[in-house]
Scaffold this active site. Structure first.
Site: not given
Ligand code: GAL
Length: 835
Positions: A183, A252
Site C-alpha cells: 500500500e 485484502e
C-alpha cells in the site's frame, strides 16, 4: 567404492532435478486471471500470519482453510521477527517460515508470499526492525540508498531461502506469487519524485530476483509492468488494474477489523462479506484474499500501535483460538463452492450486464458451452422479485444469487443456511497455586542509571525498544517556605502511557488515546522540604505501524515537566539533569523466566493479601487443564501489564473499557469499520490466549507484571468451547453442497435441503433445546413454535443428533412423517447444546 557412491549421488541429483521439473509449474497471468501451466484459475485465498499462532496449530488451520474452500494461503514476512539485530537471523519456532510454507504445500494449497518488507499489519513498527531506524542516513520507504540497500538485502535473503528449499512454483513449490512493498500508493504522493523513483526501483529489484512467479503491488495504481497492481478494501468491485493484460485481483478483502485497547470489537456480517466477494467476481475479478482468514494473537510485544490489542481475532472465519467461526466460515465455504461451480464460465468471458430494475442487475458469463449468472439486488432495504430468462427469482435486499447454469440458484449471499455457533469461556478447573509477589520497588533505581543527560530524551532512542518501559528520574530541592501552596506536577508526554511517582509514592497515571497518543499528566503531589525525587515511568504500548514517516514519530516524556503551586512560583524541570533506566528491575532480573522466577526475593502473596499496589510482579503454578479446547487466562481483576507462561510472553494485557457506538447491526448497506461494533462498556480484551503447546502437564509457571494494581488471586484459566449451535433453513433452501460437477464438467443438481449441526473439538451434542419443522419464530437462543409445527420434530432431531459430534437432518415432509401444513413454506429450526 568411492566412484560408485559419487555416481549414485549424481544419478540421485539428476532424478531429483527431474522430479522438480515435472512438478514445476508455469505461473503467468492474462486479463482474466492468474494462469497455472497456461490454465486460468479462479483463486480463493486467505491470510494466516505464521507468528500469530504456534507451529503446532498450523496444520489444523491450513486444513480448515482448505476445507473452507481456499486455494491459497497468504502471509506477510515479518522482518523484525527474523532479524532482531543486524545480521542475526531467527527462523525458529513461530518464525519458521520454511516449515509454514511446507505445511501449506503438504496440504496441497498455494502461497502468496507478501515479503514487503514493510507490512503494516498492526504489527510492531510495521515489521521493520527498530535498529533499521538507526542506520546512518536512513529514510524509510523512499529513494534512499541505506534504506534500499537494507530492503534489498532482506528481500534477497528471503527469496534465496525459498529458492534453496525449492518453494517457488517454478521450482515445484507452492509459492505462486509474491508481493513487494505494501500500500505505498498514498505515501508515494507525499514523497513526490523520490516516491516514484522508489516504486520503480522496488519493482525492478524484485523482478531482478528471478523467482519465476509474478510480483504484486497492492494499492499501487502506477505499479510498473510486469507487476500486477491489486486492490485492498471492504469492497473492490470498482477496481481496475492499470493495464488491460493484467487480472483483477483483491489482495485484502477485510473480513472484519482489528481491535485497539479502549475501543470496541468490530464485526463484519458474513452476508455483506459474501455480497462484496460476489460483486467483485461478477465484475470480472478472479483472485480474492480474505484479510484475515485466521487473525490469531499478537504474542509478546509484537502488536503495533500504539494500543493494538493482543488479540488479532479480526472477526475472521477461523477465530483467534483456531476454532471455526460459524456462520462466517460455513457461509463463505458455500460461496466458494458456488463460485467454483461457475469457474469455467467466469474465466472464459466478460460479463454481459443487463438491468433487471433500478437496483437490480444480471451479470451473465457465457463461454466454452457454459453459462453462469449472478443476479444482484443493490437496494439497502427492499427485497425484490426479478425476471431473468423468463423465470422469477427472489432476491433479498443487498444480495446476489449465483446460478452456475444460468437457471438454478445454488447460493444467495444473504441466505445463510449454515449453523450459528456460540462459544463461551468456561472455567478450566486448573487452580493457580502458591501465588507469590515481588515488588518492583523504586528505591534503588537511581543507584545505577543506564545514562544521565540534561533534559528529556525520546524513549525509543534510549530503549531501542528492548523494553516497553523507560524510567525518567530527577530530583528537585524545595524549601519549607515553598510548601505553603498546593504543589502539583504537570508532565507532557508524546505518550502513549505514563505512571508518576513522587518520593517513591504512586501519584497517578495518564494515557494517550487511540486518536492522539500524546498525554498530559496533572496532579497534586506530596512534596517534602529538602530533596524530592520525581520518577516517571513511560510505557510504550506497541510502536506505530502506519502513517507518513511513522518511524520518526516520538514516544515518551518530551516535556515540559513543571512543578506548579509552589509559593515561589512554578519550577520548570524540563532542562535539568535527568537520569534514565531502561526496563524494569524484574525484567533485568529475568523474573519472567522459569530460572529467574525461582529467585528468593518473591514473597508469599497471602502475606500481602488484597494489597493491590501498582508495579507488582506475581507468579503462580498450575497444571495443564485436560481436554483439547483452546485455553485463555481471564484477566478481568487486573489492570495493565504483560503475562508470561513458562518464560514466554503471551502478550500485553489491559483491562480498559471499550468506548464505542454499539447498536444493532444490519448486514445490508455499505459496510465501514465502525458499523458493527460490539463489547461497548466491557473490557476491550478480557481473555488472553494461552497456547497449549507452551504448557507442560504439571508445574507450569505464570508470571504477571501489573502496572496499575489488581487482584491477582482472581486470575483464572478458562477453556474456549462451543456452548450451543443453532441452524435454521427453509425446505427449498438453495444447497450448494448438493451440487456436483460430473466428468463432462456439467453441473448436476441434487435437491434436498438439510440442516447440519456440529459441535466443537472433543464435544458432542448432549441435548436438543429446540426443534421445529413448520413455521417457527425467533432467533438462536429464543426460538418459539409458530402456528405450524410438526409434533415429531424434537424426536426426529434427537434421534439423529444426540450423542453425535455432527449430524444432518433432511428438511422434508417425509422425514417428519408427513406435511404438518399444506401449501405453507416450512423451515426446520434447531438449537442444540454441546458439551
Ligand atoms: C491494510 C494493510 C494491512 C492491515 C490492514 C488493516 O491497509 O495493508 O497490513 O494493516 O490495512 O488491518
Amino acid at each position: 567404492m568411492e566412484t560408485i557412491s559419487v555416481s549414485k549421488l549424481i544419478l540421485l541429483s539428476i532424478f531429483l532435478g527431474f522430479l522438480q521439473l515435472i512438478n514445476s509449474a508455469r505461473i503467468g497471468y492474462d486479463n482474466k486471471g492468474i494462469t497455472i501451466n497456461g490454465q486460468r484459475k479462479l483463486l480463493i485465498s486467505g491470510s494466516i500470519h505464521y507468528p500469530r499462532s504456534t507451529p503446532d496449530m498450523w496444520e489444523d488451520l491450513i486444513k480448515k482453510a482448505k476445507h473452507g474452500g481456499l486455494d491459497v494461503i497468504d502471509t506477510y514476512v515479518f522482518w523484525n521477527g527474523h532479524e532482531p539485530s543486524p545480521g542475526k537471523y531467527h527462523f525458529e519456532g513461530r518464525y519458521d517460515l520454511v516449515r509454514f510454507i511446507k505445511t501449506i504445500h503438504r496440504a496441497g494449497l498455494y502461497v502468496n508470499l507478501r515479503i514487503g518488507p514493510y507490512v503494516c499489519a498492526e504489527w510492531n513498527f510495521g515489521g521493520f526492525p527498530v535498529w533499521l531506524k538507526y542506520v546512518p542516513g536512513i529514510s524509510f520507504r523512499t529513494d534512499n540508498e541505506p534504506f534500499k540497500r537494507a530492503m534489498q538485502g532482506f528481500t534477497e535473503k528471503i527469496v534465496d531461502m525459498m529458492k534453496k528449499e525449492n518453494l517457488f512454483a517454478s521450482q515445484g513449490g507452492p509459492i505462486i506469487m509474491s508481493q513487494i512493498e505494501n500500500e505505498y500508493g498514498s505515501e508515494e504522493k507525499e514523497f513526490g519524485a523520490a516516491g516514484k523513483a522508489y516504486v520503480d526501483w522496488a519493482a525492478s529489484m524484485a523482478n531482478g530476483l528471478k523467482t519465476g512467479v509474478p510480483w504484486l503491488m497492492c494499492k499501487q495504481d502506477d505499479a510498473p509492468d510486469p507487476l500486477i497492481n491489486t486492490c485492498n478494501g471492504f469492497y473492490c468491485d470498482y477496481f481496475k488494474p492499470n493495464k488491460p493484460n493484467k487480472p483483477k485481483m483483491w489482495t485484502e478483502a477485510w473480513s472484519g477489523w482489528f481491535t485497539e485497547f479502549g475501543g470496541p470489537v468490530h464485526e463484519r456480517p458474513v452476508e455483506d462479506l459474501a455480497f462484496a466477494v460476489a460483486r467483485f467476481i461478477q465484475t470480472g475479478g478472479s483472485y480474492i484474499n480474505y484479510y484475515m482468514y485466521h487473525g490469531g494473537t499478537n504474542f509478546g510485544r509484537t502488536a503495533g500501535g500504539p494500543f493494538i490489542t493482543t488479540s488479532y481475532d479480526y472477526d475472521a472465519p477461523i477465530d483467534e483460538y483456531g476454532l471455526i467461526r460459524q456462520p462466517k466460515y460455513g457461509h463463505l465455504k458455500d460461496l466458494h463452492r458456488a463460485l467454483k461451480l461457475s469457474e469455467r464460465a467466469l474465466l472464459s468471458s466478460e460479463p454481459e450486464i443487463t438491468s433487471l430494475g433500478t437496483y437490480h442487475q444480471a451479470f451473465v458469463f457465457k463461454g466454452q458451452g457454459t453459462c453462469a449468472a449472478f443476479l444482484s439486488n443493490f437496494h439497502f432495504t427492499s427485497s425484490a422479485r426479478v425476471k431473468f430468462n423468463n423465470e422469477h427469482y427472489d432476491l433479498p435486499a443487498w444480495s446476489i444469487s449465483i446460478l452456475p447454469d444460468c437457471k438454478h440458484v445454488v447460493f444467495n449471499t444473504a441466505k445463510v443456511g449454515v449453523q450459528t455457533s456460540h462459544t463461551q469461556m468456561i472455567p478450566a478447573n486448573a487452580r493457580l497455586l502458591s501465588w507469590k509477589m515481588y515488588d518492583e520497588d523504586l528505591s534503588s533505581l537511581e543507584e545505577s542509571p543506564t545514562m544521565t543527560a540534561p533534559g528529556l530524551l525520546e524513549q525509543i532512542n534510549v530503549t531501542r525498544d528492548s523494553s516497553d518501559y523507560l524510567w525518567y528520574m530527577t530530583s528537585v530541592h524545595v524549601s519549607p517556605s515553598d510548601l505553603h501552596g498546593a504543589p502539583s506536577l504537570m508532565v507532557e508526554s508524546a505518550g502513549p502511557a505514563l505512571h508518576v511517582f513522587v518520593n517513591g509514592k504512586f501519584a497517578g497515571s495518564a494515557f494517550g488515546t487511540r486518536e492522539d497518543r500524546r498525554l498530559t499528566f496533572k496532579g497534586p503531589v506530596n512534596l517534602q522540604s529538602g530533596m524530592n525525587r520525581i520518577t516517571l515511568l513511560s510505557v510504550a504500548v506497541g510502536l506505530p505501524n502506519v502513517g507518513p514517516h511513522y518511524e520518526i514519530w516520538k514516544t515518551g516524556v518530551l516535556g515540559p515537566v513543571v512543578l506548579n503551586g509552589l509559593s515561589s512560583g512554578k519550577r520548570d524541570l524540563t532542562w535539568q539533569k535527568w537520569s534514565y533506566q531502561v526496563g524494569l528491575k524484574g525484567e533485568n532480573m529475568q523474573l519472567t523466566s522459569p530460572n529467574g522466577a525461582s529467585s528468593n526475593e518473591w514473597i508469599d502473596a497471602s502475606l500481602a493479601a488484597q494489597k493491590t499496589q501498582p508495579l507488582t510482579w506475581y507468579k503462580a503454578n498450575f497444571d495443564a487443564p485436560g481436554g483439547v479446547e483452546p485455553l485463555a487466562v481471564d484477566m478481568k481483576s487486573m489492570g495493565k501489564g504483560e503475562i508470561w507462561i513458562n518464560g514466554r510472553s503471551i502478550g500485553r494485557y489491559w483491562i480498559t473499557y471499550a468506548k464505542g457506538d454499539c447498536k444493532p447491526c444490519s448486514y445490508a448497506g455499505t459496510y465501514r469499520q465502525g458499523n458493527c461494533q460490539s463489547g461497548c462498556n466491557n473490557p476491550t480484551q478480557r481473555w488472553y490466549h494461552v497456547p497449549r503447546a507452551w504448557l507442560k502437564p504439571t508445574q507450569n509457571l505464570m508470571v504477571v507484571f501489573e502496572e496499575l494494581g489488581g487482584d491477582a488471586s482472581k486470575i483464572s484459566l478458562v477453556k474456549r468451547s462451543v456452548s450451543r449451535v443453532c441452524a435454521d433453513a427453509f425446505e427449498h433452501h438453495p444447497m450448494v453442497q448438493n451440487w456436483r460437477v460430473d466428468s463432462n464438467g456439467d453441473q448436476q443438481i441434487m435437491h434436498r435441503a438439510k440442516v447440519h449441526l456440529q459441535c466443537g473439538p472433543g464435544q458432542s451434542i448432549s441435548s436438543i433445546q429446540f426443534a421445529s419443522f413448520g413455521t417457527p419464530l425467533g432467533t438462536c437462543g429464543s426460538f418459539l413454535m409458530g402456528t405450524c409445527h410438526s409434533e415429531n420434530s424434537l424426536d426426529i432431531v434427537e434421534k439423529l443428533c444426540v450423542g453425535q459430534r455432527r449430524c444432518s437432518v433432511p428438511i422434508t415432509n417425509s422425514n417428519f412423517g408427513g406435511d404438518p401444513c399444506r401449501n405453507v413454506l416450512k423451515r426446520l429450526t434447531v438449537e442444540a447444546i454441546c458439551s
